[in-house]
Design an enzyme around this catalytic site. Sequence first.
Site, PDB file in Angstrom:
ATOM      1  CG  ASP A 100       7.717  -8.661   3.856  1.00 44.37           C
ATOM      2  OD1 ASP A 100       7.402  -7.453   3.802  1.00 44.37           O
ATOM      3  OD2 ASP A 100       7.070  -9.568   3.275  1.00 44.37           O
ATOM      4  CG  ASP A 202       5.950 -10.483  -1.249  1.00 44.53           C
ATOM      5  OD1 ASP A 202       5.497  -9.345  -1.103  1.00 44.53           O
ATOM      6  OD2 ASP A 202       6.431 -10.907  -2.324  1.00 44.53           O
ATOM      7  CD  GLU A 245       1.132  -8.626  -1.207  1.00 43.99           C
ATOM      8  OE1 GLU A 245       2.004  -9.455  -1.524  1.00 43.99           O
ATOM      9  OE2 GLU A 245       1.087  -7.480  -1.690  1.00 43.99           O
ATOM     10  CG  HIS A 318       5.617  -1.941   1.177  1.00 48.83           C
ATOM     11  ND1 HIS A 318       4.784  -2.832   1.845  1.00 48.83           N
ATOM     12  CD2 HIS A 318       6.128  -2.636   0.145  1.00 48.83           C
ATOM     13  CE1 HIS A 318       4.818  -3.996   1.243  1.00 48.83           C
ATOM     14  NE2 HIS A 318       5.612  -3.915   0.216  1.00 48.83           N
ATOM     15  CG  ASP A 319       3.142  -2.950  -2.311  1.00 47.80           C
ATOM     16  OD1 ASP A 319       2.810  -4.122  -2.068  1.00 47.80           O
ATOM     17  OD2 ASP A 319       4.322  -2.602  -2.560  1.00 47.80           O
TER      18      ASP A 319
HETATM   19  O1  TEU Z   1       3.253  -6.968  -3.657  1.00 48.57           O
HETATM   20  C1  TEU Z   1       2.642  -7.658  -4.716  1.00 48.57           C
HETATM   21  C2  TEU Z   1       1.583  -6.826  -5.155  1.00 48.57           C
HETATM   22  O2  TEU Z   1       0.479  -7.301  -5.164  1.00 48.57           O
HETATM   23  C3  TEU Z   1       1.808  -5.391  -5.425  1.00 48.57           C
HETATM   24  O3  TEU Z   1       3.090  -5.145  -5.971  1.00 48.57           O
HETATM   25  C4  TEU Z   1       0.752  -5.042  -6.438  1.00 48.57           C
HETATM   26  O4  TEU Z   1       0.768  -6.091  -7.395  1.00 48.57           O
HETATM   27  C5  TEU Z   1       1.040  -3.815  -7.198  1.00 48.57           C
HETATM   28  O5  TEU Z   1       1.490  -2.825  -6.345  1.00 48.57           O
HETATM   29  C6  TEU Z   1      -0.277  -3.472  -7.878  1.00 48.57           C
HETATM   30  O6  TEU Z   1      -0.199  -2.166  -8.397  1.00 48.57           O
HETATM   31  C7  TEU Z   1       4.290  -7.654  -3.012  1.00 48.57           C
HETATM   32  C8  TEU Z   1       5.100  -6.605  -2.262  1.00 48.57           C
HETATM   33  O7  TEU Z   1       4.254  -5.974  -1.300  1.00 48.57           O
HETATM   34  C9  TEU Z   1       5.593  -5.606  -3.281  1.00 48.57           C
HETATM   35  O8  TEU Z   1       6.256  -4.525  -2.630  1.00 48.57           O
HETATM   36  C10 TEU Z   1       6.548  -6.334  -4.222  1.00 48.57           C
HETATM   37  O9  TEU Z   1       6.925  -5.442  -5.247  1.00 48.57           O
HETATM   38  C11 TEU Z   1       5.856  -7.547  -4.859  1.00 48.57           C
HETATM   39  O10 TEU Z   1       5.124  -8.345  -3.945  1.00 48.57           O
HETATM   40  C12 TEU Z   1       6.905  -8.482  -5.432  1.00 48.57           C
HETATM   41  O11 TEU Z   1       7.605  -9.063  -4.356  1.00 48.57           O
END
Ligand code: TEU
Length: 538
Positions: A100, A202, A245, A318-319
Amino acid sequence: MEKMKDWYKDAVVYQIYPRSFCDSNGDGIGDIRGIISKLDYLKELGVNTVWISPCYQSPNGDNGYDISDFQAIGPEYGDLEDFKVLVEEMHKRGIRLLMDLVVNHTSEEHIWFQEALKGKDNPYRDYYIWRDPVNDGPPNKWGMGDPGGSNWIYDEASGQYYLHLGYRMQPDLNWDNPKVRDEIANMINWWFDLGVDGFRCDVINLISKDFDAPEGGGNGPNLHKYLHELHERCFGPHNAMTVGEVWDLEPEESLMLTAPEREELTLAFQFEHMRVGRVDAKRFFIGEFDPHKFVEMLAKWQHGLNGKGWNALCFENHDQPRSLNRFGSPQKYRRESAKLLATLLYCMQGTPFIYQGQELGTINPVFHSLYESVDCEANNIERYLVENFGMEDTLRRFSFDSRDCARVPMAWDDSYNGGFTEGKPWIKLNDFYADINAKNELAAKDGVYAFYKELFSVRASKKTLLRGEFELLKNEGGAVIYRRYLEGEKDIYVVLNYSDNKIKCDIPKGEIILSSYNRTKLAPKLKLEPWEALVIEA
Ligand code: TEU
Ligand code: CA
């Protein structure tokens, strides 16, 4: 490990959230040695690429997405020696590794930021984004409407604000500073030298800021310049797979990042379909889910990138909460709907991404108390939700849509702690682990794991599925039928009953090559079972 030029098009990627995958030393936290112990399980599934969420040194304000040393393994995960064994064991099995790449920001505990806080003359000051107050307040209104509040934090010592587009503990790096770009490029190549095959990138569209934008701040004027520079210095020379992403792009915008001739990224996640079933696309605001709108969005991206780019096929990460709770039937037709969603998604054109546990038909845990919720994003909004909807409804929303729904530990069996750890897990277990776990799914005659394995095996054997084009033929009344076709190959039809009811529909003629109900022969006026998935080769 030798790689074909477009190897990412034949990848089957499994995402591991290391904290919750497998704990080898009983401290309640998943680790690298735990991952190594499960590589055969992944190989058996048909996985040939693994994306590991951050396992770098981090204070874990955002569970590793706040990195305090880009070139150190977090001690709770192991060390660089463990990492080298992991790479070796993966490559031995023909599995490639994506790490990542979280380089839009660092942790506030990163030495660069600690130096930057020492004053305006510090050589690291311009590694971050500082602005003087405007009218005694933040330089602009970014973040004002969000649960986390302004994207600017005031630094008393220097009388300036610094920017964090993410969470408070994640100050944004200043990519306009060539020293920052050099640091990141050198770090990336350092990981390549350790055998890494690529990166998931990310929030990569935030690295260049558009300071004229009223909100958000990404997709700035230098985004493509910086990505092309990384391609030239790092990704290209290593024939790397890079998946960005990025949020809120249209297909043509995504192609600006991923079309091969752009020489930036190889593919990008798009999340438009993930917004279906949420009110105004907002997490925790549960709306009506329309399966045909969902399919329509997927088809839009199939057509949008066809022949010009490449889709990342993804329902979970994971989000995101578990896809069965959002798009399937988590209780009544758990296995059937898990198989339908897998067939719907992974028979499309693109690279499959599977999130840990998805191959078992895992469903969301239930949050019985706010103390069970540990995610910073949920913590930011819980007060607003409780004050406006009450505790019970807040817990309902968390159990439907919190990022922690995906982050409770992987369930390997029905023993103590689901086989995840001998210690006390860092987060609650999934309430359903005693029933839904790898041991039970592998033992079940109609288990989800076996279906995924068969699906990936069929997929790998059919050029039409690997490279063919896409055409949506029917998308109404529960019936979804699409065709994949490739010059010189047989057409393949995907036929789905995306409903709880039995439905009659015109079935294309041909031979069944995959059936979620183990059907072996076709009849013209077939009645499809609830959530039935069929793949037919003409
Ligand atoms: O995710 C960014 C992101 O788009 C998500 O956190 C989203 O904004 C949010 O869940 C909307 O409800 C990336 C990573 O995947 C995330 O785990 C991190 O928290 C974030 O960036 C910051 O690095
Ligand atoms: Ca551990």
